[in-house]
Design a protein around this motif. Structure first.
Motif, PDB file in Angstrom:
ATOM      1  N   GLU A  26       0.833  -1.202   0.000  1.00  8.59           N
ATOM      2  CA  GLU A  26       0.000   0.000   0.000  1.00  8.59           C
ATOM      3  C   GLU A  26       0.869   1.254   0.000  1.00  8.59           C
ATOM      4  O   GLU A  26       1.968   1.262   0.556  1.00  8.59           O
ATOM      5  CB  GLU A  26      -0.909   0.021   1.221  1.00  8.59           C
ATOM      6  CG  GLU A  26      -1.987  -1.039   1.210  1.00  8.59           C
ATOM      7  CD  GLU A  26      -3.033  -0.798   0.134  1.00  8.59           C
ATOM      8  OE1 GLU A  26      -3.436   0.370  -0.072  1.00  8.59           O
ATOM      9  OE2 GLU A  26      -3.432  -1.780  -0.510  1.00  8.59           O
ATOM     10  N   SER A  27       0.352   2.307  -0.584  1.00 10.43           N
ATOM     11  CA  SER A  27       1.023   3.599  -0.538  1.00 10.43           C
ATOM     12  C   SER A  27       1.153   4.039   0.916  1.00 10.43           C
ATOM     13  O   SER A  27       0.224   3.904   1.705  1.00 10.43           O
ATOM     14  CB  SER A  27       0.197   4.622  -1.324  1.00 10.43           C
ATOM     15  OG  SER A  27       0.769   5.897  -1.248  1.00 10.43           O
ATOM     16  N   SER A  28       2.325   4.541   1.276  1.00  5.97           N
ATOM     17  CA  SER A  28       2.489   5.080   2.621  1.00  5.97           C
ATOM     18  C   SER A  28       1.991   6.530   2.629  1.00  5.97           C
ATOM     19  O   SER A  28       1.627   7.087   1.594  1.00  5.97           O
ATOM     20  CB  SER A  28       3.943   4.986   3.077  1.00  5.97           C
ATOM     21  OG  SER A  28       4.784   5.684   2.200  1.00  5.97           O
ATOM     22  N   ASN A  29       2.000   7.152   3.797  1.00  2.72           N
ATOM     23  CA  ASN A  29       1.542   8.536   3.917  1.00  2.72           C
ATOM     24  C   ASN A  29       2.405   9.473   3.097  1.00  2.72           C
ATOM     25  O   ASN A  29       3.608   9.253   2.942  1.00  2.72           O
ATOM     26  CB  ASN A  29       1.581   8.984   5.380  1.00  2.72           C
ATOM     27  CG  ASN A  29       0.570   8.265   6.228  1.00  2.72           C
ATOM     28  OD1 ASN A  29      -0.480   7.846   5.747  1.00  2.72           O
ATOM     29  ND2 ASN A  29       0.885   8.118   7.501  1.00  2.72           N
ATOM     30  N   ALA A  41       6.939  12.675   0.958  1.00  2.00           N
ATOM     31  CA  ALA A  41       7.478  11.632   0.078  1.00  2.00           C
ATOM     32  C   ALA A  41       7.691  12.233  -1.303  1.00  2.00           C
ATOM     33  O   ALA A  41       6.757  12.739  -1.920  1.00  2.00           O
ATOM     34  CB  ALA A  41       6.513  10.450   0.007  1.00  2.00           C
ATOM     35  N   ASN A  42       8.919  12.193  -1.779  1.00  2.00           N
ATOM     36  CA  ASN A  42       9.242  12.752  -3.087  1.00  2.00           C
ATOM     37  C   ASN A  42       9.507  11.671  -4.126  1.00  2.00           C
ATOM     38  O   ASN A  42       9.849  11.976  -5.261  1.00  2.00           O
ATOM     39  CB  ASN A  42      10.426  13.710  -2.990  1.00  2.00           C
ATOM     40  CG  ASN A  42      11.684  13.030  -2.502  1.00  2.00           C
ATOM     41  OD1 ASN A  42      11.646  11.889  -2.036  1.00  2.00           O
ATOM     42  ND2 ASN A  42      12.792  13.713  -2.590  1.00  2.00           N
ATOM     43  N   SER A  43       9.345  10.414  -3.733  1.00  2.00           N
ATOM     44  CA  SER A  43       9.476   9.313  -4.685  1.00  2.00           C
ATOM     45  C   SER A  43       8.833   8.066  -4.090  1.00  2.00           C
ATOM     46  O   SER A  43       8.555   8.009  -2.897  1.00  2.00           O
ATOM     47  CB  SER A  43      10.943   9.026  -5.015  1.00  2.00           C
ATOM     48  OG  SER A  43      11.540   8.281  -3.985  1.00  2.00           O
ATOM     49  N   GLY A  44       8.636   7.076  -4.938  1.00  2.00           N
ATOM     50  CA  GLY A  44       8.063   5.817  -4.488  1.00  2.00           C
ATOM     51  C   GLY A  44       9.008   4.977  -3.661  1.00  2.00           C
ATOM     52  O   GLY A  44       8.604   3.988  -3.063  1.00  2.00           O
ATOM     53  N   MET A  45      10.267   5.382  -3.600  1.00  2.00           N
ATOM     54  CA  MET A  45      11.258   4.611  -2.851  1.00  2.00           C
ATOM     55  C   MET A  45      11.318   5.003  -1.383  1.00  2.00           C
ATOM     56  O   MET A  45      11.914   4.294  -0.575  1.00  2.00           O
ATOM     57  CB  MET A  45      12.655   4.792  -3.473  1.00  2.00           C
ATOM     58  CG  MET A  45      12.768   4.279  -4.892  1.00  2.00           C
ATOM     59  SD  MET A  45      12.610   2.487  -4.996  1.00  2.00           S
ATOM     60  CE  MET A  45      10.970   2.314  -5.648  1.00  2.00           C
ATOM     61  N   VAL A  70       5.101  13.838  -3.983  1.00  2.00           N
ATOM     62  CA  VAL A  70       5.126  15.203  -4.497  1.00  2.00           C
ATOM     63  C   VAL A  70       6.423  15.362  -5.273  1.00  2.00           C
ATOM     64  O   VAL A  70       7.504  15.133  -4.738  1.00  2.00           O
ATOM     65  CB  VAL A  70       5.076  16.233  -3.343  1.00  2.00           C
ATOM     66  CG1 VAL A  70       5.244  17.644  -3.881  1.00  2.00           C
ATOM     67  CG2 VAL A  70       3.778  16.099  -2.568  1.00  2.00           C
ATOM     68  N   ARG A  71       6.308  15.732  -6.530  1.00  2.00           N
ATOM     69  CA  ARG A  71       7.493  15.988  -7.355  1.00  2.00           C
ATOM     70  C   ARG A  71       7.579  17.499  -7.528  1.00  2.00           C
ATOM     71  O   ARG A  71       6.791  18.096  -8.234  1.00  2.00           O
ATOM     72  CB  ARG A  71       7.375  15.289  -8.709  1.00  2.00           C
ATOM     73  CG  ARG A  71       7.125  13.791  -8.619  1.00  2.00           C
ATOM     74  CD  ARG A  71       8.238  13.048  -7.905  1.00  2.00           C
ATOM     75  NE  ARG A  71       9.407  12.872  -8.695  1.00  2.00           N
ATOM     76  CZ  ARG A  71       9.638  11.862  -9.531  1.00  2.00           C
ATOM     77  NH1 ARG A  71       8.749  10.908  -9.649  1.00  2.00           N
ATOM     78  NH2 ARG A  71      10.737  11.796 -10.226  1.00  2.00           N
ATOM     79  N   THR A  90       4.170   8.794 -14.220  1.00  2.00           N
ATOM     80  CA  THR A  90       3.458   9.485 -13.156  1.00  2.00           C
ATOM     81  C   THR A  90       1.970   9.240 -13.307  1.00  2.00           C
ATOM     82  O   THR A  90       1.483   8.946 -14.382  1.00  2.00           O
ATOM     83  CB  THR A  90       3.768  10.994 -13.160  1.00  2.00           C
ATOM     84  OG1 THR A  90       3.212  11.578 -11.992  1.00  2.00           O
ATOM     85  CG2 THR A  90       3.222  11.695 -14.384  1.00  2.00           C
ATOM     86  N   PHE A  91       1.263   9.311 -12.219  1.00  2.00           N
ATOM     87  CA  PHE A  91      -0.207   9.272 -12.219  1.00  2.00           C
ATOM     88  C   PHE A  91      -0.684  10.603 -11.662  1.00  2.00           C
ATOM     89  O   PHE A  91      -0.110  11.124 -10.725  1.00  2.00           O
ATOM     90  CB  PHE A  91      -0.744   8.151 -11.303  1.00  2.00           C
ATOM     91  CG  PHE A  91      -0.723   6.805 -11.908  1.00  2.00           C
ATOM     92  CD1 PHE A  91       0.240   5.887 -11.545  1.00  2.00           C
ATOM     93  CD2 PHE A  91      -1.681   6.433 -12.825  1.00  2.00           C
ATOM     94  CE1 PHE A  91       0.247   4.623 -12.086  1.00  2.00           C
ATOM     95  CE2 PHE A  91      -1.684   5.162 -13.362  1.00  2.00           C
ATOM     96  CZ  PHE A  91      -0.704   4.260 -12.997  1.00  2.00           C
TER      97      PHE A  91
END
Length: 92
Positions: A26-29, A41-45, A70-71, A90-91
């Motif tokens: 799941e996506s984290s906060n 969070a600036n990336s999925g990592m 957020v990019r 990106t989505f």
């Protein structure tokens, strides 16, 4: 052909990797709970940072996620690469 919704595209992406032995995470906060070095969070990592640094172990070897992030530019700004390379997606 019927147009797919964003949620259907995301689900297709995640299910593809799940079928190939990846754990759907799941996506984290958007604002990390356990990392005072980041405002957001600036990336999925980001949610895997402690795994990469060896501070945390997970019960799976491969993962897939659709992480909210957020990019916003800066040192590692790669927004201009979205859609032009096979690695930058990106989505919205």
């Amino acid at each position: 052909m019927a147009q797919k919704s964003l949620n259907q595209i995301r689900e297709t992406f995640l299910k593809y990797f799940e079928k190939n032995d990846h754990k759907i995470v799941e996506s984290s906060n958007l604002v990390p709970n356990n990392d005072p070095t980041l405002m957001f969070a600036n990336s999925g990592m980001v949610q895997f940072k402690n795994v990469f640094t060896g501070l945390e172990k997970r019960d799976y070897q491969r993962a897939t996620t659709s992480q909210k992030c957020v990019r916003a530019g800066g040192k590692h700004n790669d927004l201009e690469n979205v859609g032009y390379t096979p690695r930058h997606h990106t989505f919205f």
